[in-house]
Design a protein around this motif. Structure first.
Motif, PDB file in Angstrom:
ATOM      1  N   VAL A   1       0.853  11.350  -2.007  1.00 41.59           N
ATOM      2  CA  VAL A   1       2.304  11.496  -2.116  1.00 41.59           C
ATOM      3  C   VAL A   1       2.650  11.799  -3.572  1.00 41.59           C
ATOM      4  O   VAL A   1       2.247  11.069  -4.484  1.00 41.59           O
ATOM      5  N   LEU A   2       3.386  12.882  -3.781  1.00 36.02           N
ATOM      6  CA  LEU A   2       3.752  13.339  -5.123  1.00 36.02           C
ATOM      7  C   LEU A   2       5.174  12.900  -5.444  1.00 36.02           C
ATOM      8  O   LEU A   2       6.095  13.079  -4.641  1.00 36.02           O
ATOM      9  N   HIS A   3       5.354  12.338  -6.637  1.00 34.32           N
ATOM     10  CA  HIS A   3       6.670  11.921  -7.113  1.00 34.32           C
ATOM     11  C   HIS A   3       6.930  12.636  -8.441  1.00 34.32           C
ATOM     12  O   HIS A   3       6.250  12.376  -9.431  1.00 34.32           O
ATOM     13  N   THR A   4       7.893  13.537  -8.483  1.00 30.90           N
ATOM     14  CA  THR A   4       8.271  14.228  -9.718  1.00 30.90           C
ATOM     15  C   THR A   4       9.598  13.651 -10.198  1.00 30.90           C
ATOM     16  O   THR A   4      10.595  13.685  -9.463  1.00 30.90           O
ATOM     17  N   LEU A   5       9.613  13.141 -11.424  1.00 26.85           N
ATOM     18  CA  LEU A   5      10.782  12.423 -11.920  1.00 26.85           C
ATOM     19  C   LEU A   5      11.726  13.282 -12.745  1.00 26.85           C
ATOM     20  O   LEU A   5      12.888  12.923 -12.930  1.00 26.85           O
ATOM     21  N   GLY A   6      11.235  14.387 -13.310  1.00 30.53           N
ATOM     22  CA  GLY A   6      12.106  15.275 -14.069  1.00 30.53           C
ATOM     23  C   GLY A   6      12.624  14.685 -15.362  1.00 30.53           C
ATOM     24  O   GLY A   6      13.700  15.069 -15.837  1.00 30.53           O
ATOM     25  N   LEU A   7      11.870  13.763 -15.962  1.00 31.06           N
ATOM     26  CA  LEU A   7      12.262  13.221 -17.264  1.00 31.06           C
ATOM     27  C   LEU A   7      12.015  14.265 -18.350  1.00 31.06           C
ATOM     28  O   LEU A   7      11.356  15.281 -18.114  1.00 31.06           O
ATOM     29  N   THR A   8      12.506  14.022 -19.546  1.00 33.91           N
ATOM     30  CA  THR A   8      12.522  15.050 -20.576  1.00 33.91           C
ATOM     31  C   THR A   8      11.147  15.256 -21.204  1.00 33.91           C
ATOM     32  O   THR A   8      10.560  14.325 -21.771  1.00 33.91           O
ATOM     33  N   ASP A   9      10.636  16.466 -21.108  1.00 34.75           N
ATOM     34  CA  ASP A   9       9.378  16.830 -21.748  1.00 34.75           C
ATOM     35  C   ASP A   9       9.536  16.726 -23.261  1.00 34.75           C
ATOM     36  O   ASP A   9      10.473  17.284 -23.841  1.00 34.75           O
ATOM     37  N   GLY A  10       8.640  16.003 -23.907  1.00 36.04           N
ATOM     38  CA  GLY A  10       8.706  15.819 -25.348  1.00 36.04           C
ATOM     39  C   GLY A  10       9.453  14.572 -25.772  1.00 36.04           C
ATOM     40  O   GLY A  10       9.396  14.171 -26.931  1.00 36.04           O
TER      41      GLY A  10
ATOM     42  N   HIS B   1      11.652   5.519 -20.401  1.00 37.29           N
ATOM     43  CA  HIS B   1      10.746   4.386 -20.171  1.00 37.29           C
ATOM     44  C   HIS B   1      11.182   3.530 -18.982  1.00 37.29           C
ATOM     45  O   HIS B   1      10.384   3.242 -18.079  1.00 37.29           O
ATOM     46  N   ASP B   2      12.436   3.128 -18.944  1.00 36.51           N
ATOM     47  CA  ASP B   2      12.895   2.215 -17.897  1.00 36.51           C
ATOM     48  C   ASP B   2      12.813   2.867 -16.518  1.00 36.51           C
ATOM     49  O   ASP B   2      12.445   2.209 -15.531  1.00 36.51           O
ATOM     50  N   VAL B   3      13.147   4.145 -16.430  1.00 37.79           N
ATOM     51  CA  VAL B   3      13.072   4.854 -15.152  1.00 37.79           C
ATOM     52  C   VAL B   3      11.633   4.906 -14.665  1.00 37.79           C
ATOM     53  O   VAL B   3      11.342   4.656 -13.476  1.00 37.79           O
ATOM     54  N   LEU B   4      10.719   5.212 -15.572  1.00 41.99           N
ATOM     55  CA  LEU B   4       9.316   5.313 -15.193  1.00 41.99           C
ATOM     56  C   LEU B   4       8.759   3.952 -14.783  1.00 41.99           C
ATOM     57  O   LEU B   4       8.036   3.837 -13.796  1.00 41.99           O
ATOM     58  N   VAL B   5       9.106   2.909 -15.511  1.00 38.42           N
ATOM     59  CA  VAL B   5       8.644   1.565 -15.150  1.00 38.42           C
ATOM     60  C   VAL B   5       9.164   1.185 -13.768  1.00 38.42           C
ATOM     61  O   VAL B   5       8.414   0.682 -12.920  1.00 38.42           O
ATOM     62  N   ARG B   6      10.447   1.402 -13.512  1.00 36.92           N
ATOM     63  CA  ARG B   6      11.014   1.053 -12.205  1.00 36.92           C
ATOM     64  C   ARG B   6      10.316   1.814 -11.083  1.00 36.92           C
ATOM     65  O   ARG B   6      10.035   1.250 -10.022  1.00 36.92           O
ATOM     66  N   THR B   7      10.045   3.089 -11.310  1.00 29.34           N
ATOM     67  CA  THR B   7       9.366   3.893 -10.290  1.00 29.34           C
ATOM     68  C   THR B   7       7.996   3.317  -9.979  1.00 29.34           C
ATOM     69  O   THR B   7       7.614   3.178  -8.805  1.00 29.34           O
ATOM     70  N   LEU B   8       7.246   2.982 -11.014  1.00 25.85           N
ATOM     71  CA  LEU B   8       5.899   2.462 -10.809  1.00 25.85           C
ATOM     72  C   LEU B   8       5.920   1.100 -10.139  1.00 25.85           C
ATOM     73  O   LEU B   8       5.122   0.821  -9.232  1.00 25.85           O
ATOM     74  N   VAL B   9       6.820   0.238 -10.567  1.00 22.97           N
ATOM     75  CA  VAL B   9       6.917  -1.093  -9.958  1.00 22.97           C
ATOM     76  C   VAL B   9       7.271  -0.971  -8.476  1.00 22.97           C
ATOM     77  O   VAL B   9       6.699  -1.667  -7.627  1.00 22.97           O
ATOM     78  N   ASP B  10       8.192  -0.078  -8.143  1.00 19.67           N
ATOM     79  CA  ASP B  10       8.571   0.111  -6.744  1.00 19.67           C
ATOM     80  C   ASP B  10       7.392   0.621  -5.917  1.00 19.67           C
ATOM     81  O   ASP B  10       7.213   0.222  -4.761  1.00 19.67           O
ATOM     82  N   LEU B  11       6.587   1.504  -6.491  1.00 21.62           N
ATOM     83  CA  LEU B  11       5.430   2.037  -5.775  1.00 21.62           C
ATOM     84  C   LEU B  11       4.371   0.968  -5.560  1.00 21.62           C
ATOM     85  O   LEU B  11       3.738   0.896  -4.507  1.00 21.62           O
ATOM     86  N   ILE B  12       4.159   0.128  -6.559  1.00 15.43           N
ATOM     87  CA  ILE B  12       3.112  -0.895  -6.476  1.00 15.43           C
ATOM     88  C   ILE B  12       3.569  -2.064  -5.620  1.00 15.43           C
ATOM     89  O   ILE B  12       2.824  -2.577  -4.782  1.00 15.43           O
ATOM     90  N   GLY B  13       4.792  -2.503  -5.807  1.00 21.21           N
ATOM     91  CA  GLY B  13       5.342  -3.580  -5.007  1.00 21.21           C
ATOM     92  C   GLY B  13       4.593  -4.885  -5.186  1.00 21.21           C
ATOM     93  O   GLY B  13       4.082  -5.210  -6.254  1.00 21.21           O
ATOM     94  N   MET B  14       4.506  -5.651  -4.107  1.00 22.60           N
ATOM     95  CA  MET B  14       3.879  -6.972  -4.143  1.00 22.60           C
ATOM     96  C   MET B  14       2.359  -6.917  -4.032  1.00 22.60           C
ATOM     97  O   MET B  14       1.685  -7.928  -4.195  1.00 22.60           O
ATOM     98  N   GLY B  15       1.811  -5.753  -3.736  1.00 19.55           N
ATOM     99  CA  GLY B  15       0.368  -5.660  -3.515  1.00 19.55           C
ATOM    100  C   GLY B  15      -0.418  -5.258  -4.727  1.00 19.55           C
ATOM    101  O   GLY B  15      -1.441  -4.565  -4.621  1.00 19.55           O
ATOM    102  N   GLY B  16       0.017  -5.675  -5.908  1.00 14.50           N
ATOM    103  CA  GLY B  16      -0.608  -5.216  -7.142  1.00 14.50           C
ATOM    104  C   GLY B  16      -2.072  -5.547  -7.272  1.00 14.50           C
ATOM    105  O   GLY B  16      -2.825  -4.807  -7.923  1.00 14.50           O
ATOM    106  N   ASP B  17      -2.540  -6.626  -6.661  1.00 15.15           N
ATOM    107  CA  ASP B  17      -3.948  -6.994  -6.818  1.00 15.15           C
ATOM    108  C   ASP B  17      -4.896  -6.055  -6.085  1.00 15.15           C
ATOM    109  O   ASP B  17      -6.109  -6.133  -6.260  1.00 15.15           O
ATOM    110  N   SER B  18      -4.360  -5.130  -5.282  1.00 16.09           N
ATOM    111  CA  SER B  18      -5.200  -4.131  -4.614  1.00 16.09           C
ATOM    112  C   SER B  18      -4.886  -2.717  -5.097  1.00 16.09           C
ATOM    113  O   SER B  18      -5.277  -1.739  -4.469  1.00 16.09           O
ATOM    114  N   VAL B  19      -4.174  -2.615  -6.238  1.00  9.89           N
ATOM    115  CA  VAL B  19      -3.747  -1.314  -6.773  1.00  9.89           C
ATOM    116  C   VAL B  19      -4.516  -0.992  -8.034  1.00  9.89           C
ATOM    117  O   VAL B  19      -4.695  -1.850  -8.918  1.00  9.89           O
TER     118      VAL B  19
END
Length: 442
Positions: free
Chosen positions: A112-121, A127-145
């Motif tokens: 599954v591809l997720h393109t966020l369109g944040l600013t190149d450079g 930072h906060d948008v990227l962290v939220r995206t990653l946390v949402d993807l990982i969720g509660m199952g972090g010990d298997s990620v």
């Protein structure tokens, strides 16, 4: 004018002198990357093509192993040709999004591809948008990620920003974290100190898929046109570093400074604990839930600016108020300075907590700002300390950028404390529970 033919990538020749250091680094003291127990691979790329260069083989290997795969492309790489006379940044966005989708289809069709369109450079600004995206993807199952990003010391600001966001997400979710070098292969020299980490050997079929995916990033491996400003970005010499049958990763360091230090440093009362009726009411209910008028020693974890600590001070002989934020501790210390039996300490919880000598421990609004494993450690530490009473209070709604909410926090606390609450208040907005442990410890 027609574009040049797609480049043909071959195995790097280890006999070439200028490549000897890279080959040495690829193979020396590298333990095999073990994917046992990994159920979800999350790859974080600052730009389209980073995912293939640094971890194309890993993505293809995970696909063959039936591992769920998420690939996050933080920026669209629209700044790759700033002087192009033929392609605008919007043109490059369209082109590079199409290329990364095609390349990922070669490596792992089910990914599954997720393109966020944040600013190149200027990925750091997202930072906060990227962290939220990653946390949402990982969720509660972090010990298997397994979470993989570009390397923070790669010499590119966006690569560093991707790594720092991934480090925060790993800290919040317990995901295993690896960082992968890209530009290192171009500027590295013998003797340059490098962190440790595993390597993945790529079988012929997997390497073939990686090379095919690299060819799909044509806007980077071929000139956009014959005009100046449209030159290829990834030259054959650069690409040769990624055609080996090994991918190297460094052990990442999950972690972040107190996520609320900047908040407390910039605002005198960031949670409006003194002005909000909601906060005043919640505090009153918290105090009313306590079943004893007085406690010998009280520890409050997450004291912020000291509003609840001031109320608890009237019902204890000694209060230890703790917060991770230096600015919060400074403000709480000033507010409580007139109370000689109150001590305010900056401390990371649960890592620095030690043995609690307390009759009452208050865990208010901090549980979901810990990862699941850190919260479990906190509950076990409180349970083993011999503390008689635990009071916990948490917001019931979603917490952006963190995997836990109040309901889950209290479930983990009940499991870790080995007790059901003796008093429970379920407000529409928060859950408040009192645990009596002294009877269980006799």
């Amino acid at each position: 004018m027609a574009m040049t033919a797609a480049p043909s990538f071959h195995h790097a020749d280890p006999s070439t002198p200028e490549r000897s250091w890279n080959d040495h680094l690829h193979h020396e003291a590298r333990v095999p990357l073990d994917l046992a127990g990994v159920q979800h691979l999350v790859v974080v790329a600052a730009h389209p093509d980073d995912e293939t260069l640094m971890a194309g083989g890993l993505i293809a290997t995970a696909h063959l192993a039936g591992i769920r795969i998420s690939v996050v492309i933080a920026t669209d790489g629209e700044g790759s040709h700033p002087g192009s006379p033929t392609h605008s940044p919007d043109d490059l966005v369209t082109l590079r999004r199409r290329e990364v989708a095609t390349a990922l289809g070669v490596l792992a069709p089910a990914a599954v591809l997720h393109t966020l369109g944040l600013t190149d450079g200027d990925l750091a600004a997202g930072h906060d948008v990227l962290v939220r995206t990653l946390v949402d993807l990982i969720g509660m199952g972090g010990d298997s990620v397994l979470l993989v990003s570009t390397w923070r010391s790669d010499g590119h600001t966006d690569h560093e920003a991707a790594a720092l966001a991934a480090a925060s997400a790993a800290w919040r979710t317990d995901a295993r974290f690896l960082e992968a070098p890209i530009w290192l292969w171009h500027w590295g020299t013998p003797g340059h100190p490098l962190p440790s980490g595993p390597a993945l050997q790529l079988p012929t079929a997997v390497l073939g898929a990686k090379l095919a995916a690299m060819r799909e990033h044509r806007s980077q491996t071929e000139p956009l046109s014959e005009h100046a400003g449209d030159e290829e970005i990834l030259t054959p010499a650069m690409l040769s570093h990624f055609t080996r049958n090994t991918e190297v990763f460094f052990d990442g360091v999950p972690g972040e400074t107190s996520p609320f230090e900047a908040l407390h440093a910039g605002q005198a009362d960031p949670w409006r604990v003194h002005s909000s009726f909601f906060e005043q009411r919640k505090r009153a209910l918290t105090l009313a839930t306590l079943t004893s008028p007085h406690y010998g020693r009280v520890v409050e974890l997450g004291c912020s600016v000291g509003a609840l600590a001031a109320d608890l001070a009237a019902r204890t002989s000694h209060l230890l108020a703790v917060d991770e934020s230096a600015s919060a501790v400074q403000r709480a210390s000033a507010a409580l300075a007139h109370l000689p039996h109150v001590e305010v300490v900056q401390m990371q919880v649960p890592e620095k907590l030690g043995i609690l000598d307390a009759d009452l421990v208050v865990i208010s609004e901090i549980g979901y700002f810990l990862s699941p494993s850190r919260l479990r450690r906190l509950a076990r530490a409180v349970r083993s300390s011999g503390c008689a009473t635990v009071l916990a209070c948490h917001w019931r709604h979603d917490i952006e950028g963190w995997p836990l909410d109040g309901q889950v926090v209290h479930r983990i606390l009940r499991e870790g404390l080995g007790a059901e609450p003796t008093v429970s208040v379920e407000d529409p907005d928060f859950v408040l529970e009192l645990f009596t442990l002294d009877a269980m410890l006799t």
